[in-house]
Write a protein that holds these residues in place. Sequence first.
Motif, PDB file in Angstrom:
ATOM      1  N   TYR A   1      36.517 -20.619  33.462  1.00  0.00           N
ATOM      2  CA  TYR A   1      36.077 -19.381  32.802  1.00  0.00           C
ATOM      3  C   TYR A   1      36.495 -19.284  31.326  1.00  0.00           C
ATOM      4  O   TYR A   1      35.691 -18.929  30.470  1.00  0.00           O
TER       5      TYR A   1
ATOM      6  N   SER B   1      37.609 -20.005  38.080  1.00  0.00           N
ATOM      7  CA  SER B   1      38.776 -19.462  37.364  1.00  0.00           C
ATOM      8  C   SER B   1      39.316 -20.475  36.365  1.00  0.00           C
ATOM      9  O   SER B   1      39.790 -20.111  35.291  1.00  0.00           O
TER      10      SER B   1
ATOM     11  N   ARG C   1      42.452 -14.843  35.238  1.00  0.00           N
ATOM     12  CA  ARG C   1      41.071 -15.344  35.167  1.00  0.00           C
ATOM     13  C   ARG C   1      40.336 -15.141  36.482  1.00  0.00           C
ATOM     14  O   ARG C   1      39.162 -14.802  36.505  1.00  0.00           O
ATOM     15  N   SER C   2      41.053 -15.359  37.577  1.00  0.00           N
ATOM     16  CA  SER C   2      40.374 -15.232  38.866  1.00  0.00           C
ATOM     17  C   SER C   2      39.991 -13.773  39.151  1.00  0.00           C
ATOM     18  O   SER C   2      39.022 -13.511  39.856  1.00  0.00           O
TER      19      SER C   2
END
Lengths: 275, 267
Positions: free
Chosen positions: A270, A267, A119-120
């Motif tokens: 998201y 993150s 996600r990051s």
Amino acid sequence: METFDKREERQTDLAKKNSLSDYFAQTYALSEIEFKKLFRDPTELFTRAVQPILWLTVFGQVMSKVKAVPTGEISYLAFMSPGILAQSILFSAIFFGIAIIWEKDLGVVHKLLVTPTARSALVLAKAVSSGFRGLVQAVIIFIVAYLMGVKLNFHPVHLLLVILSVFMGSAIFSTFSLIVACLVKTRERFMGIGQVLTMPLFFASNAIYPIEMMPKWLQVISQINPMSYLVDSLRALMLEGGVSHFGIGLDFSVMILIFGLMLFIASKLYAGIVQ
Amino acid sequence: MTPSLAIQTSNLTKKFGERTVVDHLNLSIEQGKIFGLLGPNGAGKSTTIKMLTTLLPPSEGRAHVAGFDVEDEAMDVRRKIGYVPQLVSSDGSLTAEENLLLSAKLYRIPSSERQLRIEEALAFMGLVGVRSKLVRTFSGGMIRRLELAQAVLHRPLVLFLDEPTIGLDPVARRTVWEKLKEMNKRFAMTILMTTHDMEEADFLCDELGILHQGVIAAIGGPDELKKQVGPEANLDDVFIHFSGATITESGNFGDVRQTRRTANRLG
């Protein structure tokens, strides 16, 4: 022809390691796509340049005549140029969340979230893309300010740090925008909030007047406003004889810390945008 | 978990506040099967898919996909699955080839193999001639085929499809069906799909599960289910029989809006 099974095996071996190189390769692939899209239709870059040019040529020239703002050794126009660059970074980055909501409504985000991408990395790629946009703004403002007689510092180290600062500023505000988008989820709500956020971030900072001129309560706010640190670093780095109020080291430390925090929160949030 | 099962859920549940959308779902889907999840709007089909594809954390229960737990081993699950959401997920401002290349890179397909896989995918989906065209100029059928190509580029073990032919004309729909059958055969790929289209369910699926208010109301092969309802029954009858009344007050404005938007964009 190679059979499916063999290929599958090979890919499984490769897929087992979830390394740092995967992380950067994926971030790079996503940023590359953003970059490609931006240059396929660069209209946005130019329309975004209109506002800062007007601020410099109209507001800047009038205010220089008034001499109402104490700017020390440097002219008011020189004083405000870095502020206007920071402003154009803020204004273009803060609406980044709209694009995420748009991609979510289309289904692009769903597909990306189901790929084995951290996600990051998805968030970081957006920040990098915002950084490119900020850089284009910087080039335009450098040209306009130079033509208007502002004495700019072209020392390579300074230029390099300006690039870094522009990237950090864009990354902070675009990631902040992404967090807001994840929370509000619809374009209509986002537009309203985006407008509400930009003005205080801009006016409660040292962008167009020094912090010392502000009432005490506003000084406190401007000192916790990341915008002030972006402006401060740009003012010290961009201008011939520019001085930092907080210290360049502190400017960058604050910006890196805030971005780290934003990246962490974004993150986490998201994936929630599709729920 | 039995190794020959591609998907297994035990008491899989999703609640949104007070509302239970998926209610203690127990599913076992064998490898290589095409499984159709049917049910009226708001029955919990999309929510089930979202949980199985790691997009949504379950409120209760567990699910295993391709042998991995969707919560604890989400990254492993993601490497083994492909997903085509109901919404249009290819990027319209990129070309077909660029979309495929992005997928290849995100799935970390080795660079030596990327081009070969992309060529194969374009040929298989009949998109070679339009490879360098922007996807926003594509017809609905072409977009769906590209999305499928993107979803299977890394040869997933399980493919999830949410309403794969919604909004497509009959010819485009038929082409998508044929491609799905072929992929299922060629790669022994398990497919879990949701649909409202009974003809599609009949043509494609080995097994059907009818979801009604978050629980499985019936499960079995298409012919088996028809027999249960009556000698002359078709799948429409099966659907109506097991999902309660013909007209239920299920679904919400959001569902309708999303479905129409997708149909609109693809049509």
